[in-house]
Design a protein around this motif. Structure first.
Motif, PDB file in Angstrom:
ATOM      1  N   UNK A  50       9.456   3.508   3.326  1.00  0.00           N
ATOM      2  CA  UNK A  50       9.175   4.489   3.775  1.00  0.00           C
ATOM      3  C   UNK A  50       9.704   5.283   4.613  1.00  0.00           C
ATOM      4  N   UNK A  53      11.882   3.053   6.134  1.00  0.00           N
ATOM      5  CA  UNK A  53      11.793   2.069   6.718  1.00  0.00           C
ATOM      6  C   UNK A  53      10.245   0.952   5.274  1.00  0.00           C
ATOM      7  N   UNK A  54      11.100  -0.437   5.748  1.00  0.00           N
ATOM      8  CA  UNK A  54      10.199  -1.223   4.934  1.00  0.00           C
ATOM      9  C   UNK A  54       8.599  -1.463   5.379  1.00  0.00           C
ATOM     10  N   UNK A  55       7.955  -0.151   4.150  1.00  0.00           N
ATOM     11  CA  UNK A  55       6.388  -1.072   5.204  1.00  0.00           C
ATOM     12  C   UNK A  55       5.157  -1.287   3.534  1.00  0.00           C
ATOM     13  N   UNK A  56       4.479  -2.199   3.938  1.00  0.00           N
ATOM     14  CA  UNK A  56       3.734  -3.020   2.942  1.00  0.00           C
ATOM     15  C   UNK A  56       2.829  -1.622   2.340  1.00  0.00           C
ATOM     16  N   UNK A  60      -1.682   0.823   2.736  1.00  0.00           N
ATOM     17  CA  UNK A  60      -1.254   2.216   2.872  1.00  0.00           C
ATOM     18  C   UNK A  60      -2.059   2.890   1.669  1.00  0.00           C
ATOM     19  N   UNK A  65       1.376   8.290   2.251  1.00  0.00           N
ATOM     20  CA  UNK A  65       2.340   9.519   1.947  1.00  0.00           C
ATOM     21  C   UNK A  65       2.686  10.400   1.168  1.00  0.00           C
ATOM     22  N   UNK A  68       6.173  12.406   2.323  1.00  0.00           N
ATOM     23  CA  UNK A  68       6.837  11.237   2.445  1.00  0.00           C
ATOM     24  C   UNK A  68       8.013  10.416   1.567  1.00  0.00           C
TER      25      UNK A  68
END
Lengths: 278, 246
Positions: A50, A53-56, A60, A65, A68
């Motif tokens: 995202x 950056x790595x996000x779960x 979320x 989002x 984004x």
């Protein structure tokens, strides 16, 4: 409600429910590399980038989002059809394990290497800290990340030399502790592995598989994280025709042809065309 | 996942405060706690990302103002942030949650095991709250001790003092796990000492900076450590942390 996201470089406007997760939206949009982990973000299998950056994505909301940029593994090789250097490095290093969280690991590696082209082991471990994949551990994954870093820096890392465990002299029939090897291998990654004792049963012939590491059959598919190719069916309506697509077997299913009642989709297309032509 | 009936992203603080009146309204920074909660009661998510209060900027000569929606990752990456806070931010969550979880959410949820909260406590953290009655600055220890001050208000920033020397001592099941008990000590530039403990109360607490600070505490025991074990740990770790700052 509608959300606008830049998904793998393409701006999209997508409808979603207020409580829908980004994971659900992405899979609905065909990004099957994003897998359900826990619903709490603890396992990391749903990892996506995202805004770099790595996000779960399972913790979320899709609505969060909105506006984004979202990146999944599908973005790495859709345009070229070839493996991204990170994917290539993971395949060569045998870092894919089951493949379930391979997409998240590859994306976490991408995010790390874009900020730090030459990370040390602590930084690699930290970058992968949210992705739990305990099938074999992380030794090969760390080696894969280091290999990817070298490839992206323009270096040509030496081919991966698998550690082949030779049968130990005098150990063929009696179990017991193994003698330590005299010289460790000249590998620059991972600790020197413990050498297990090879105790053969006299009734069982030596196989050609054990002790001969090779890339996994499905490694390429896992690294791309694409949807599994449809199984080729044996179809009474078309399998005798050369033109039929149903006779074209995919590599993954080249050894198996499953029976299926009724005509297959390929048969419907090509046989109809053949009939018309006739 | 929580049962979300509506999602709102107000663009101004005024709009956000108005949204608080909605039944089931829950303020969300990154959503790692709210979204992961398995609640059956429908909630209305008020997402603060539209307020753009995620910056980190200087506040005075030795102060730093951290916006409420600044993520742990941003804290960990900013060279102006004291090293102890950066390391605590990095340890607080794994990589996949660090870019989502926010400082405001950390204060609102008040995790008793949070080493980052303890670090903010010893750095004289002050929470800025905004409500219809205006802006209010409250010490972080007071906010953690009495959560009712948050009712009808939105956390907009946390201010910390950056000077001094800090030291951390912790005991955890594994190297990467949240500590069972942690002690964070700081010696301010004018020689005063602060000591904060985690895992010994319902929230991280500031205690007297003495090795026997844990003597009067009654830590809640759980599967990671009994009351007695935590009390002993607190004493040992407090002494080590205080020795670290001299």
């Amino acid at each position: 409600m509608d959300v606008t996201i830049t998904l793998n470089g393409a701006r999209r406007r997508v409808g979603c429910e207020p409580g829908e997760t980004l994971l659900a939206l992405l899979r609905r949009e065909g990004c099957f590399s994003v897998r359900f982990g826990s619903g709490t973000g603890e396992t990391g299998a749903a990892g996506v980038l995202l805004d770099g950056r790595i996000v779960s994505a399972d913790v979320l909301l899709a609505a969060q989002a909105d506006g984004h940029e979202v990146t999944t593994v599908e973005s790495l090789n859709v345009a070229t059809g070839e493996l991204h250097p990170i994917q290539e490095a993971f395949v060569e290093a045998g870092a894919l394990q089951s493949g379930y969280s391979a997409g998240a690991m590859i994306l976490a590696t991408k995010a790390l290497l874009e900020r730090n082209p030459d990370p040390d082991e602590r930084e690699i471990a930290d970058a992968l800290s949210g992705i739990l994949d305990r099938e074999t551990g992380y030794v090969k994954v760390v080696a894969g990340v280091r290999r990817a870093a070298a490839l992206l820096r323009g270096e040509k890392p030496a081919p991966v030399q698998p550690v082949i465990v030779e049968p130990l002299a005098g150990r063929d029939s009696a179990p017991g502790p193994s003698p330590a090897p005299e010289q460790p291998p000249a590998a620059d990654h991972g600790p020197w592995p413990a050498v297990p004792a090879v105790v053969r049963s006299p009734e069982v012939a030596p196989t050609l598989v054990v002790g001969q590491p090779a890339p996994k059959v499905d490694a390429l598919r896992w690294s791309r994280a694409t949807r599994r190719s449809p199984t080729t069916w044996s179809c009474a309506g078309c399998c005798t025709r050369r033109c039929c697509e149903a006779r074209t077997r995919t590599p993954a299913s080249s050894r198996s042809t499953m029976p299926r009642p009724g005509p297959c989709p390929a048969c419907t297309r090509c046989c109809t065309a053949s009939t018309r032509a006739a | 996942m929580a049962t979300v009936s509506a999602y709102l992203r107000p663009a101004t603080l005024g709009d956000a405060l108005a949204c608080l009146d909605l039944p089931g309204a829950v303020v969300v920074g990154g959503g790692t706690k709210v979204n992961a909660a398995r609640t059956l009661e429908p909630v209305v998510v008020i997402d603060l990302q539209g307020l753009h209060i995620d910056g980190i900027e200087r506040a005075g000569e030795h102060g730093l103002l951290v916006g409420a929606t600044a993520t742990f990752q941003r804290l960990a990456d900013d060279a102006r942030v004291p090293a102890t806070i950066r390391e605590a931010a990095r340890r607080e969550q794994p990589s996949t949650l660090r870019a989502l979880a926010t400082v405001g959410g950390l204060v609102a949820t008040a995790d008793p095991s949070s080493e980052l909260l303890a670090t903010l406590l010893v750095h004289d953290g002050v929470v800025t709250l905004t409500g219809r009655d205006g802006r209010l600055s409250v010490e972080l220890a007071a906010v953690l001790g009495d959560g009712t001050v948050l009712a009808g208000r939105i956390i907009t920033a946390v201010t910390v003092e950056t000077g001094g020397v800090t030291s951390v001592a912790r005991t955890a099941r594994t190297r990467a796990d949240q500590p069972i008990v942690a002690a964070v000590a700081r010696r301010t530039p004018d020689g005063q000492r602060r000591l904060a403990l985690t895992g010994v109360a319902a929230v991280p607490v500031l205690v007297a900076p003495t090795p026997d600070a844990a003597a009067g505490l009654e830590p809640p025991g759980d599967f990671r450590g009994s009351t007695e074990y935590r009390r002993v740990l607190a004493g040992v770790l407090a002494r080590r942390a205080l020795e670290g700052v001299g």
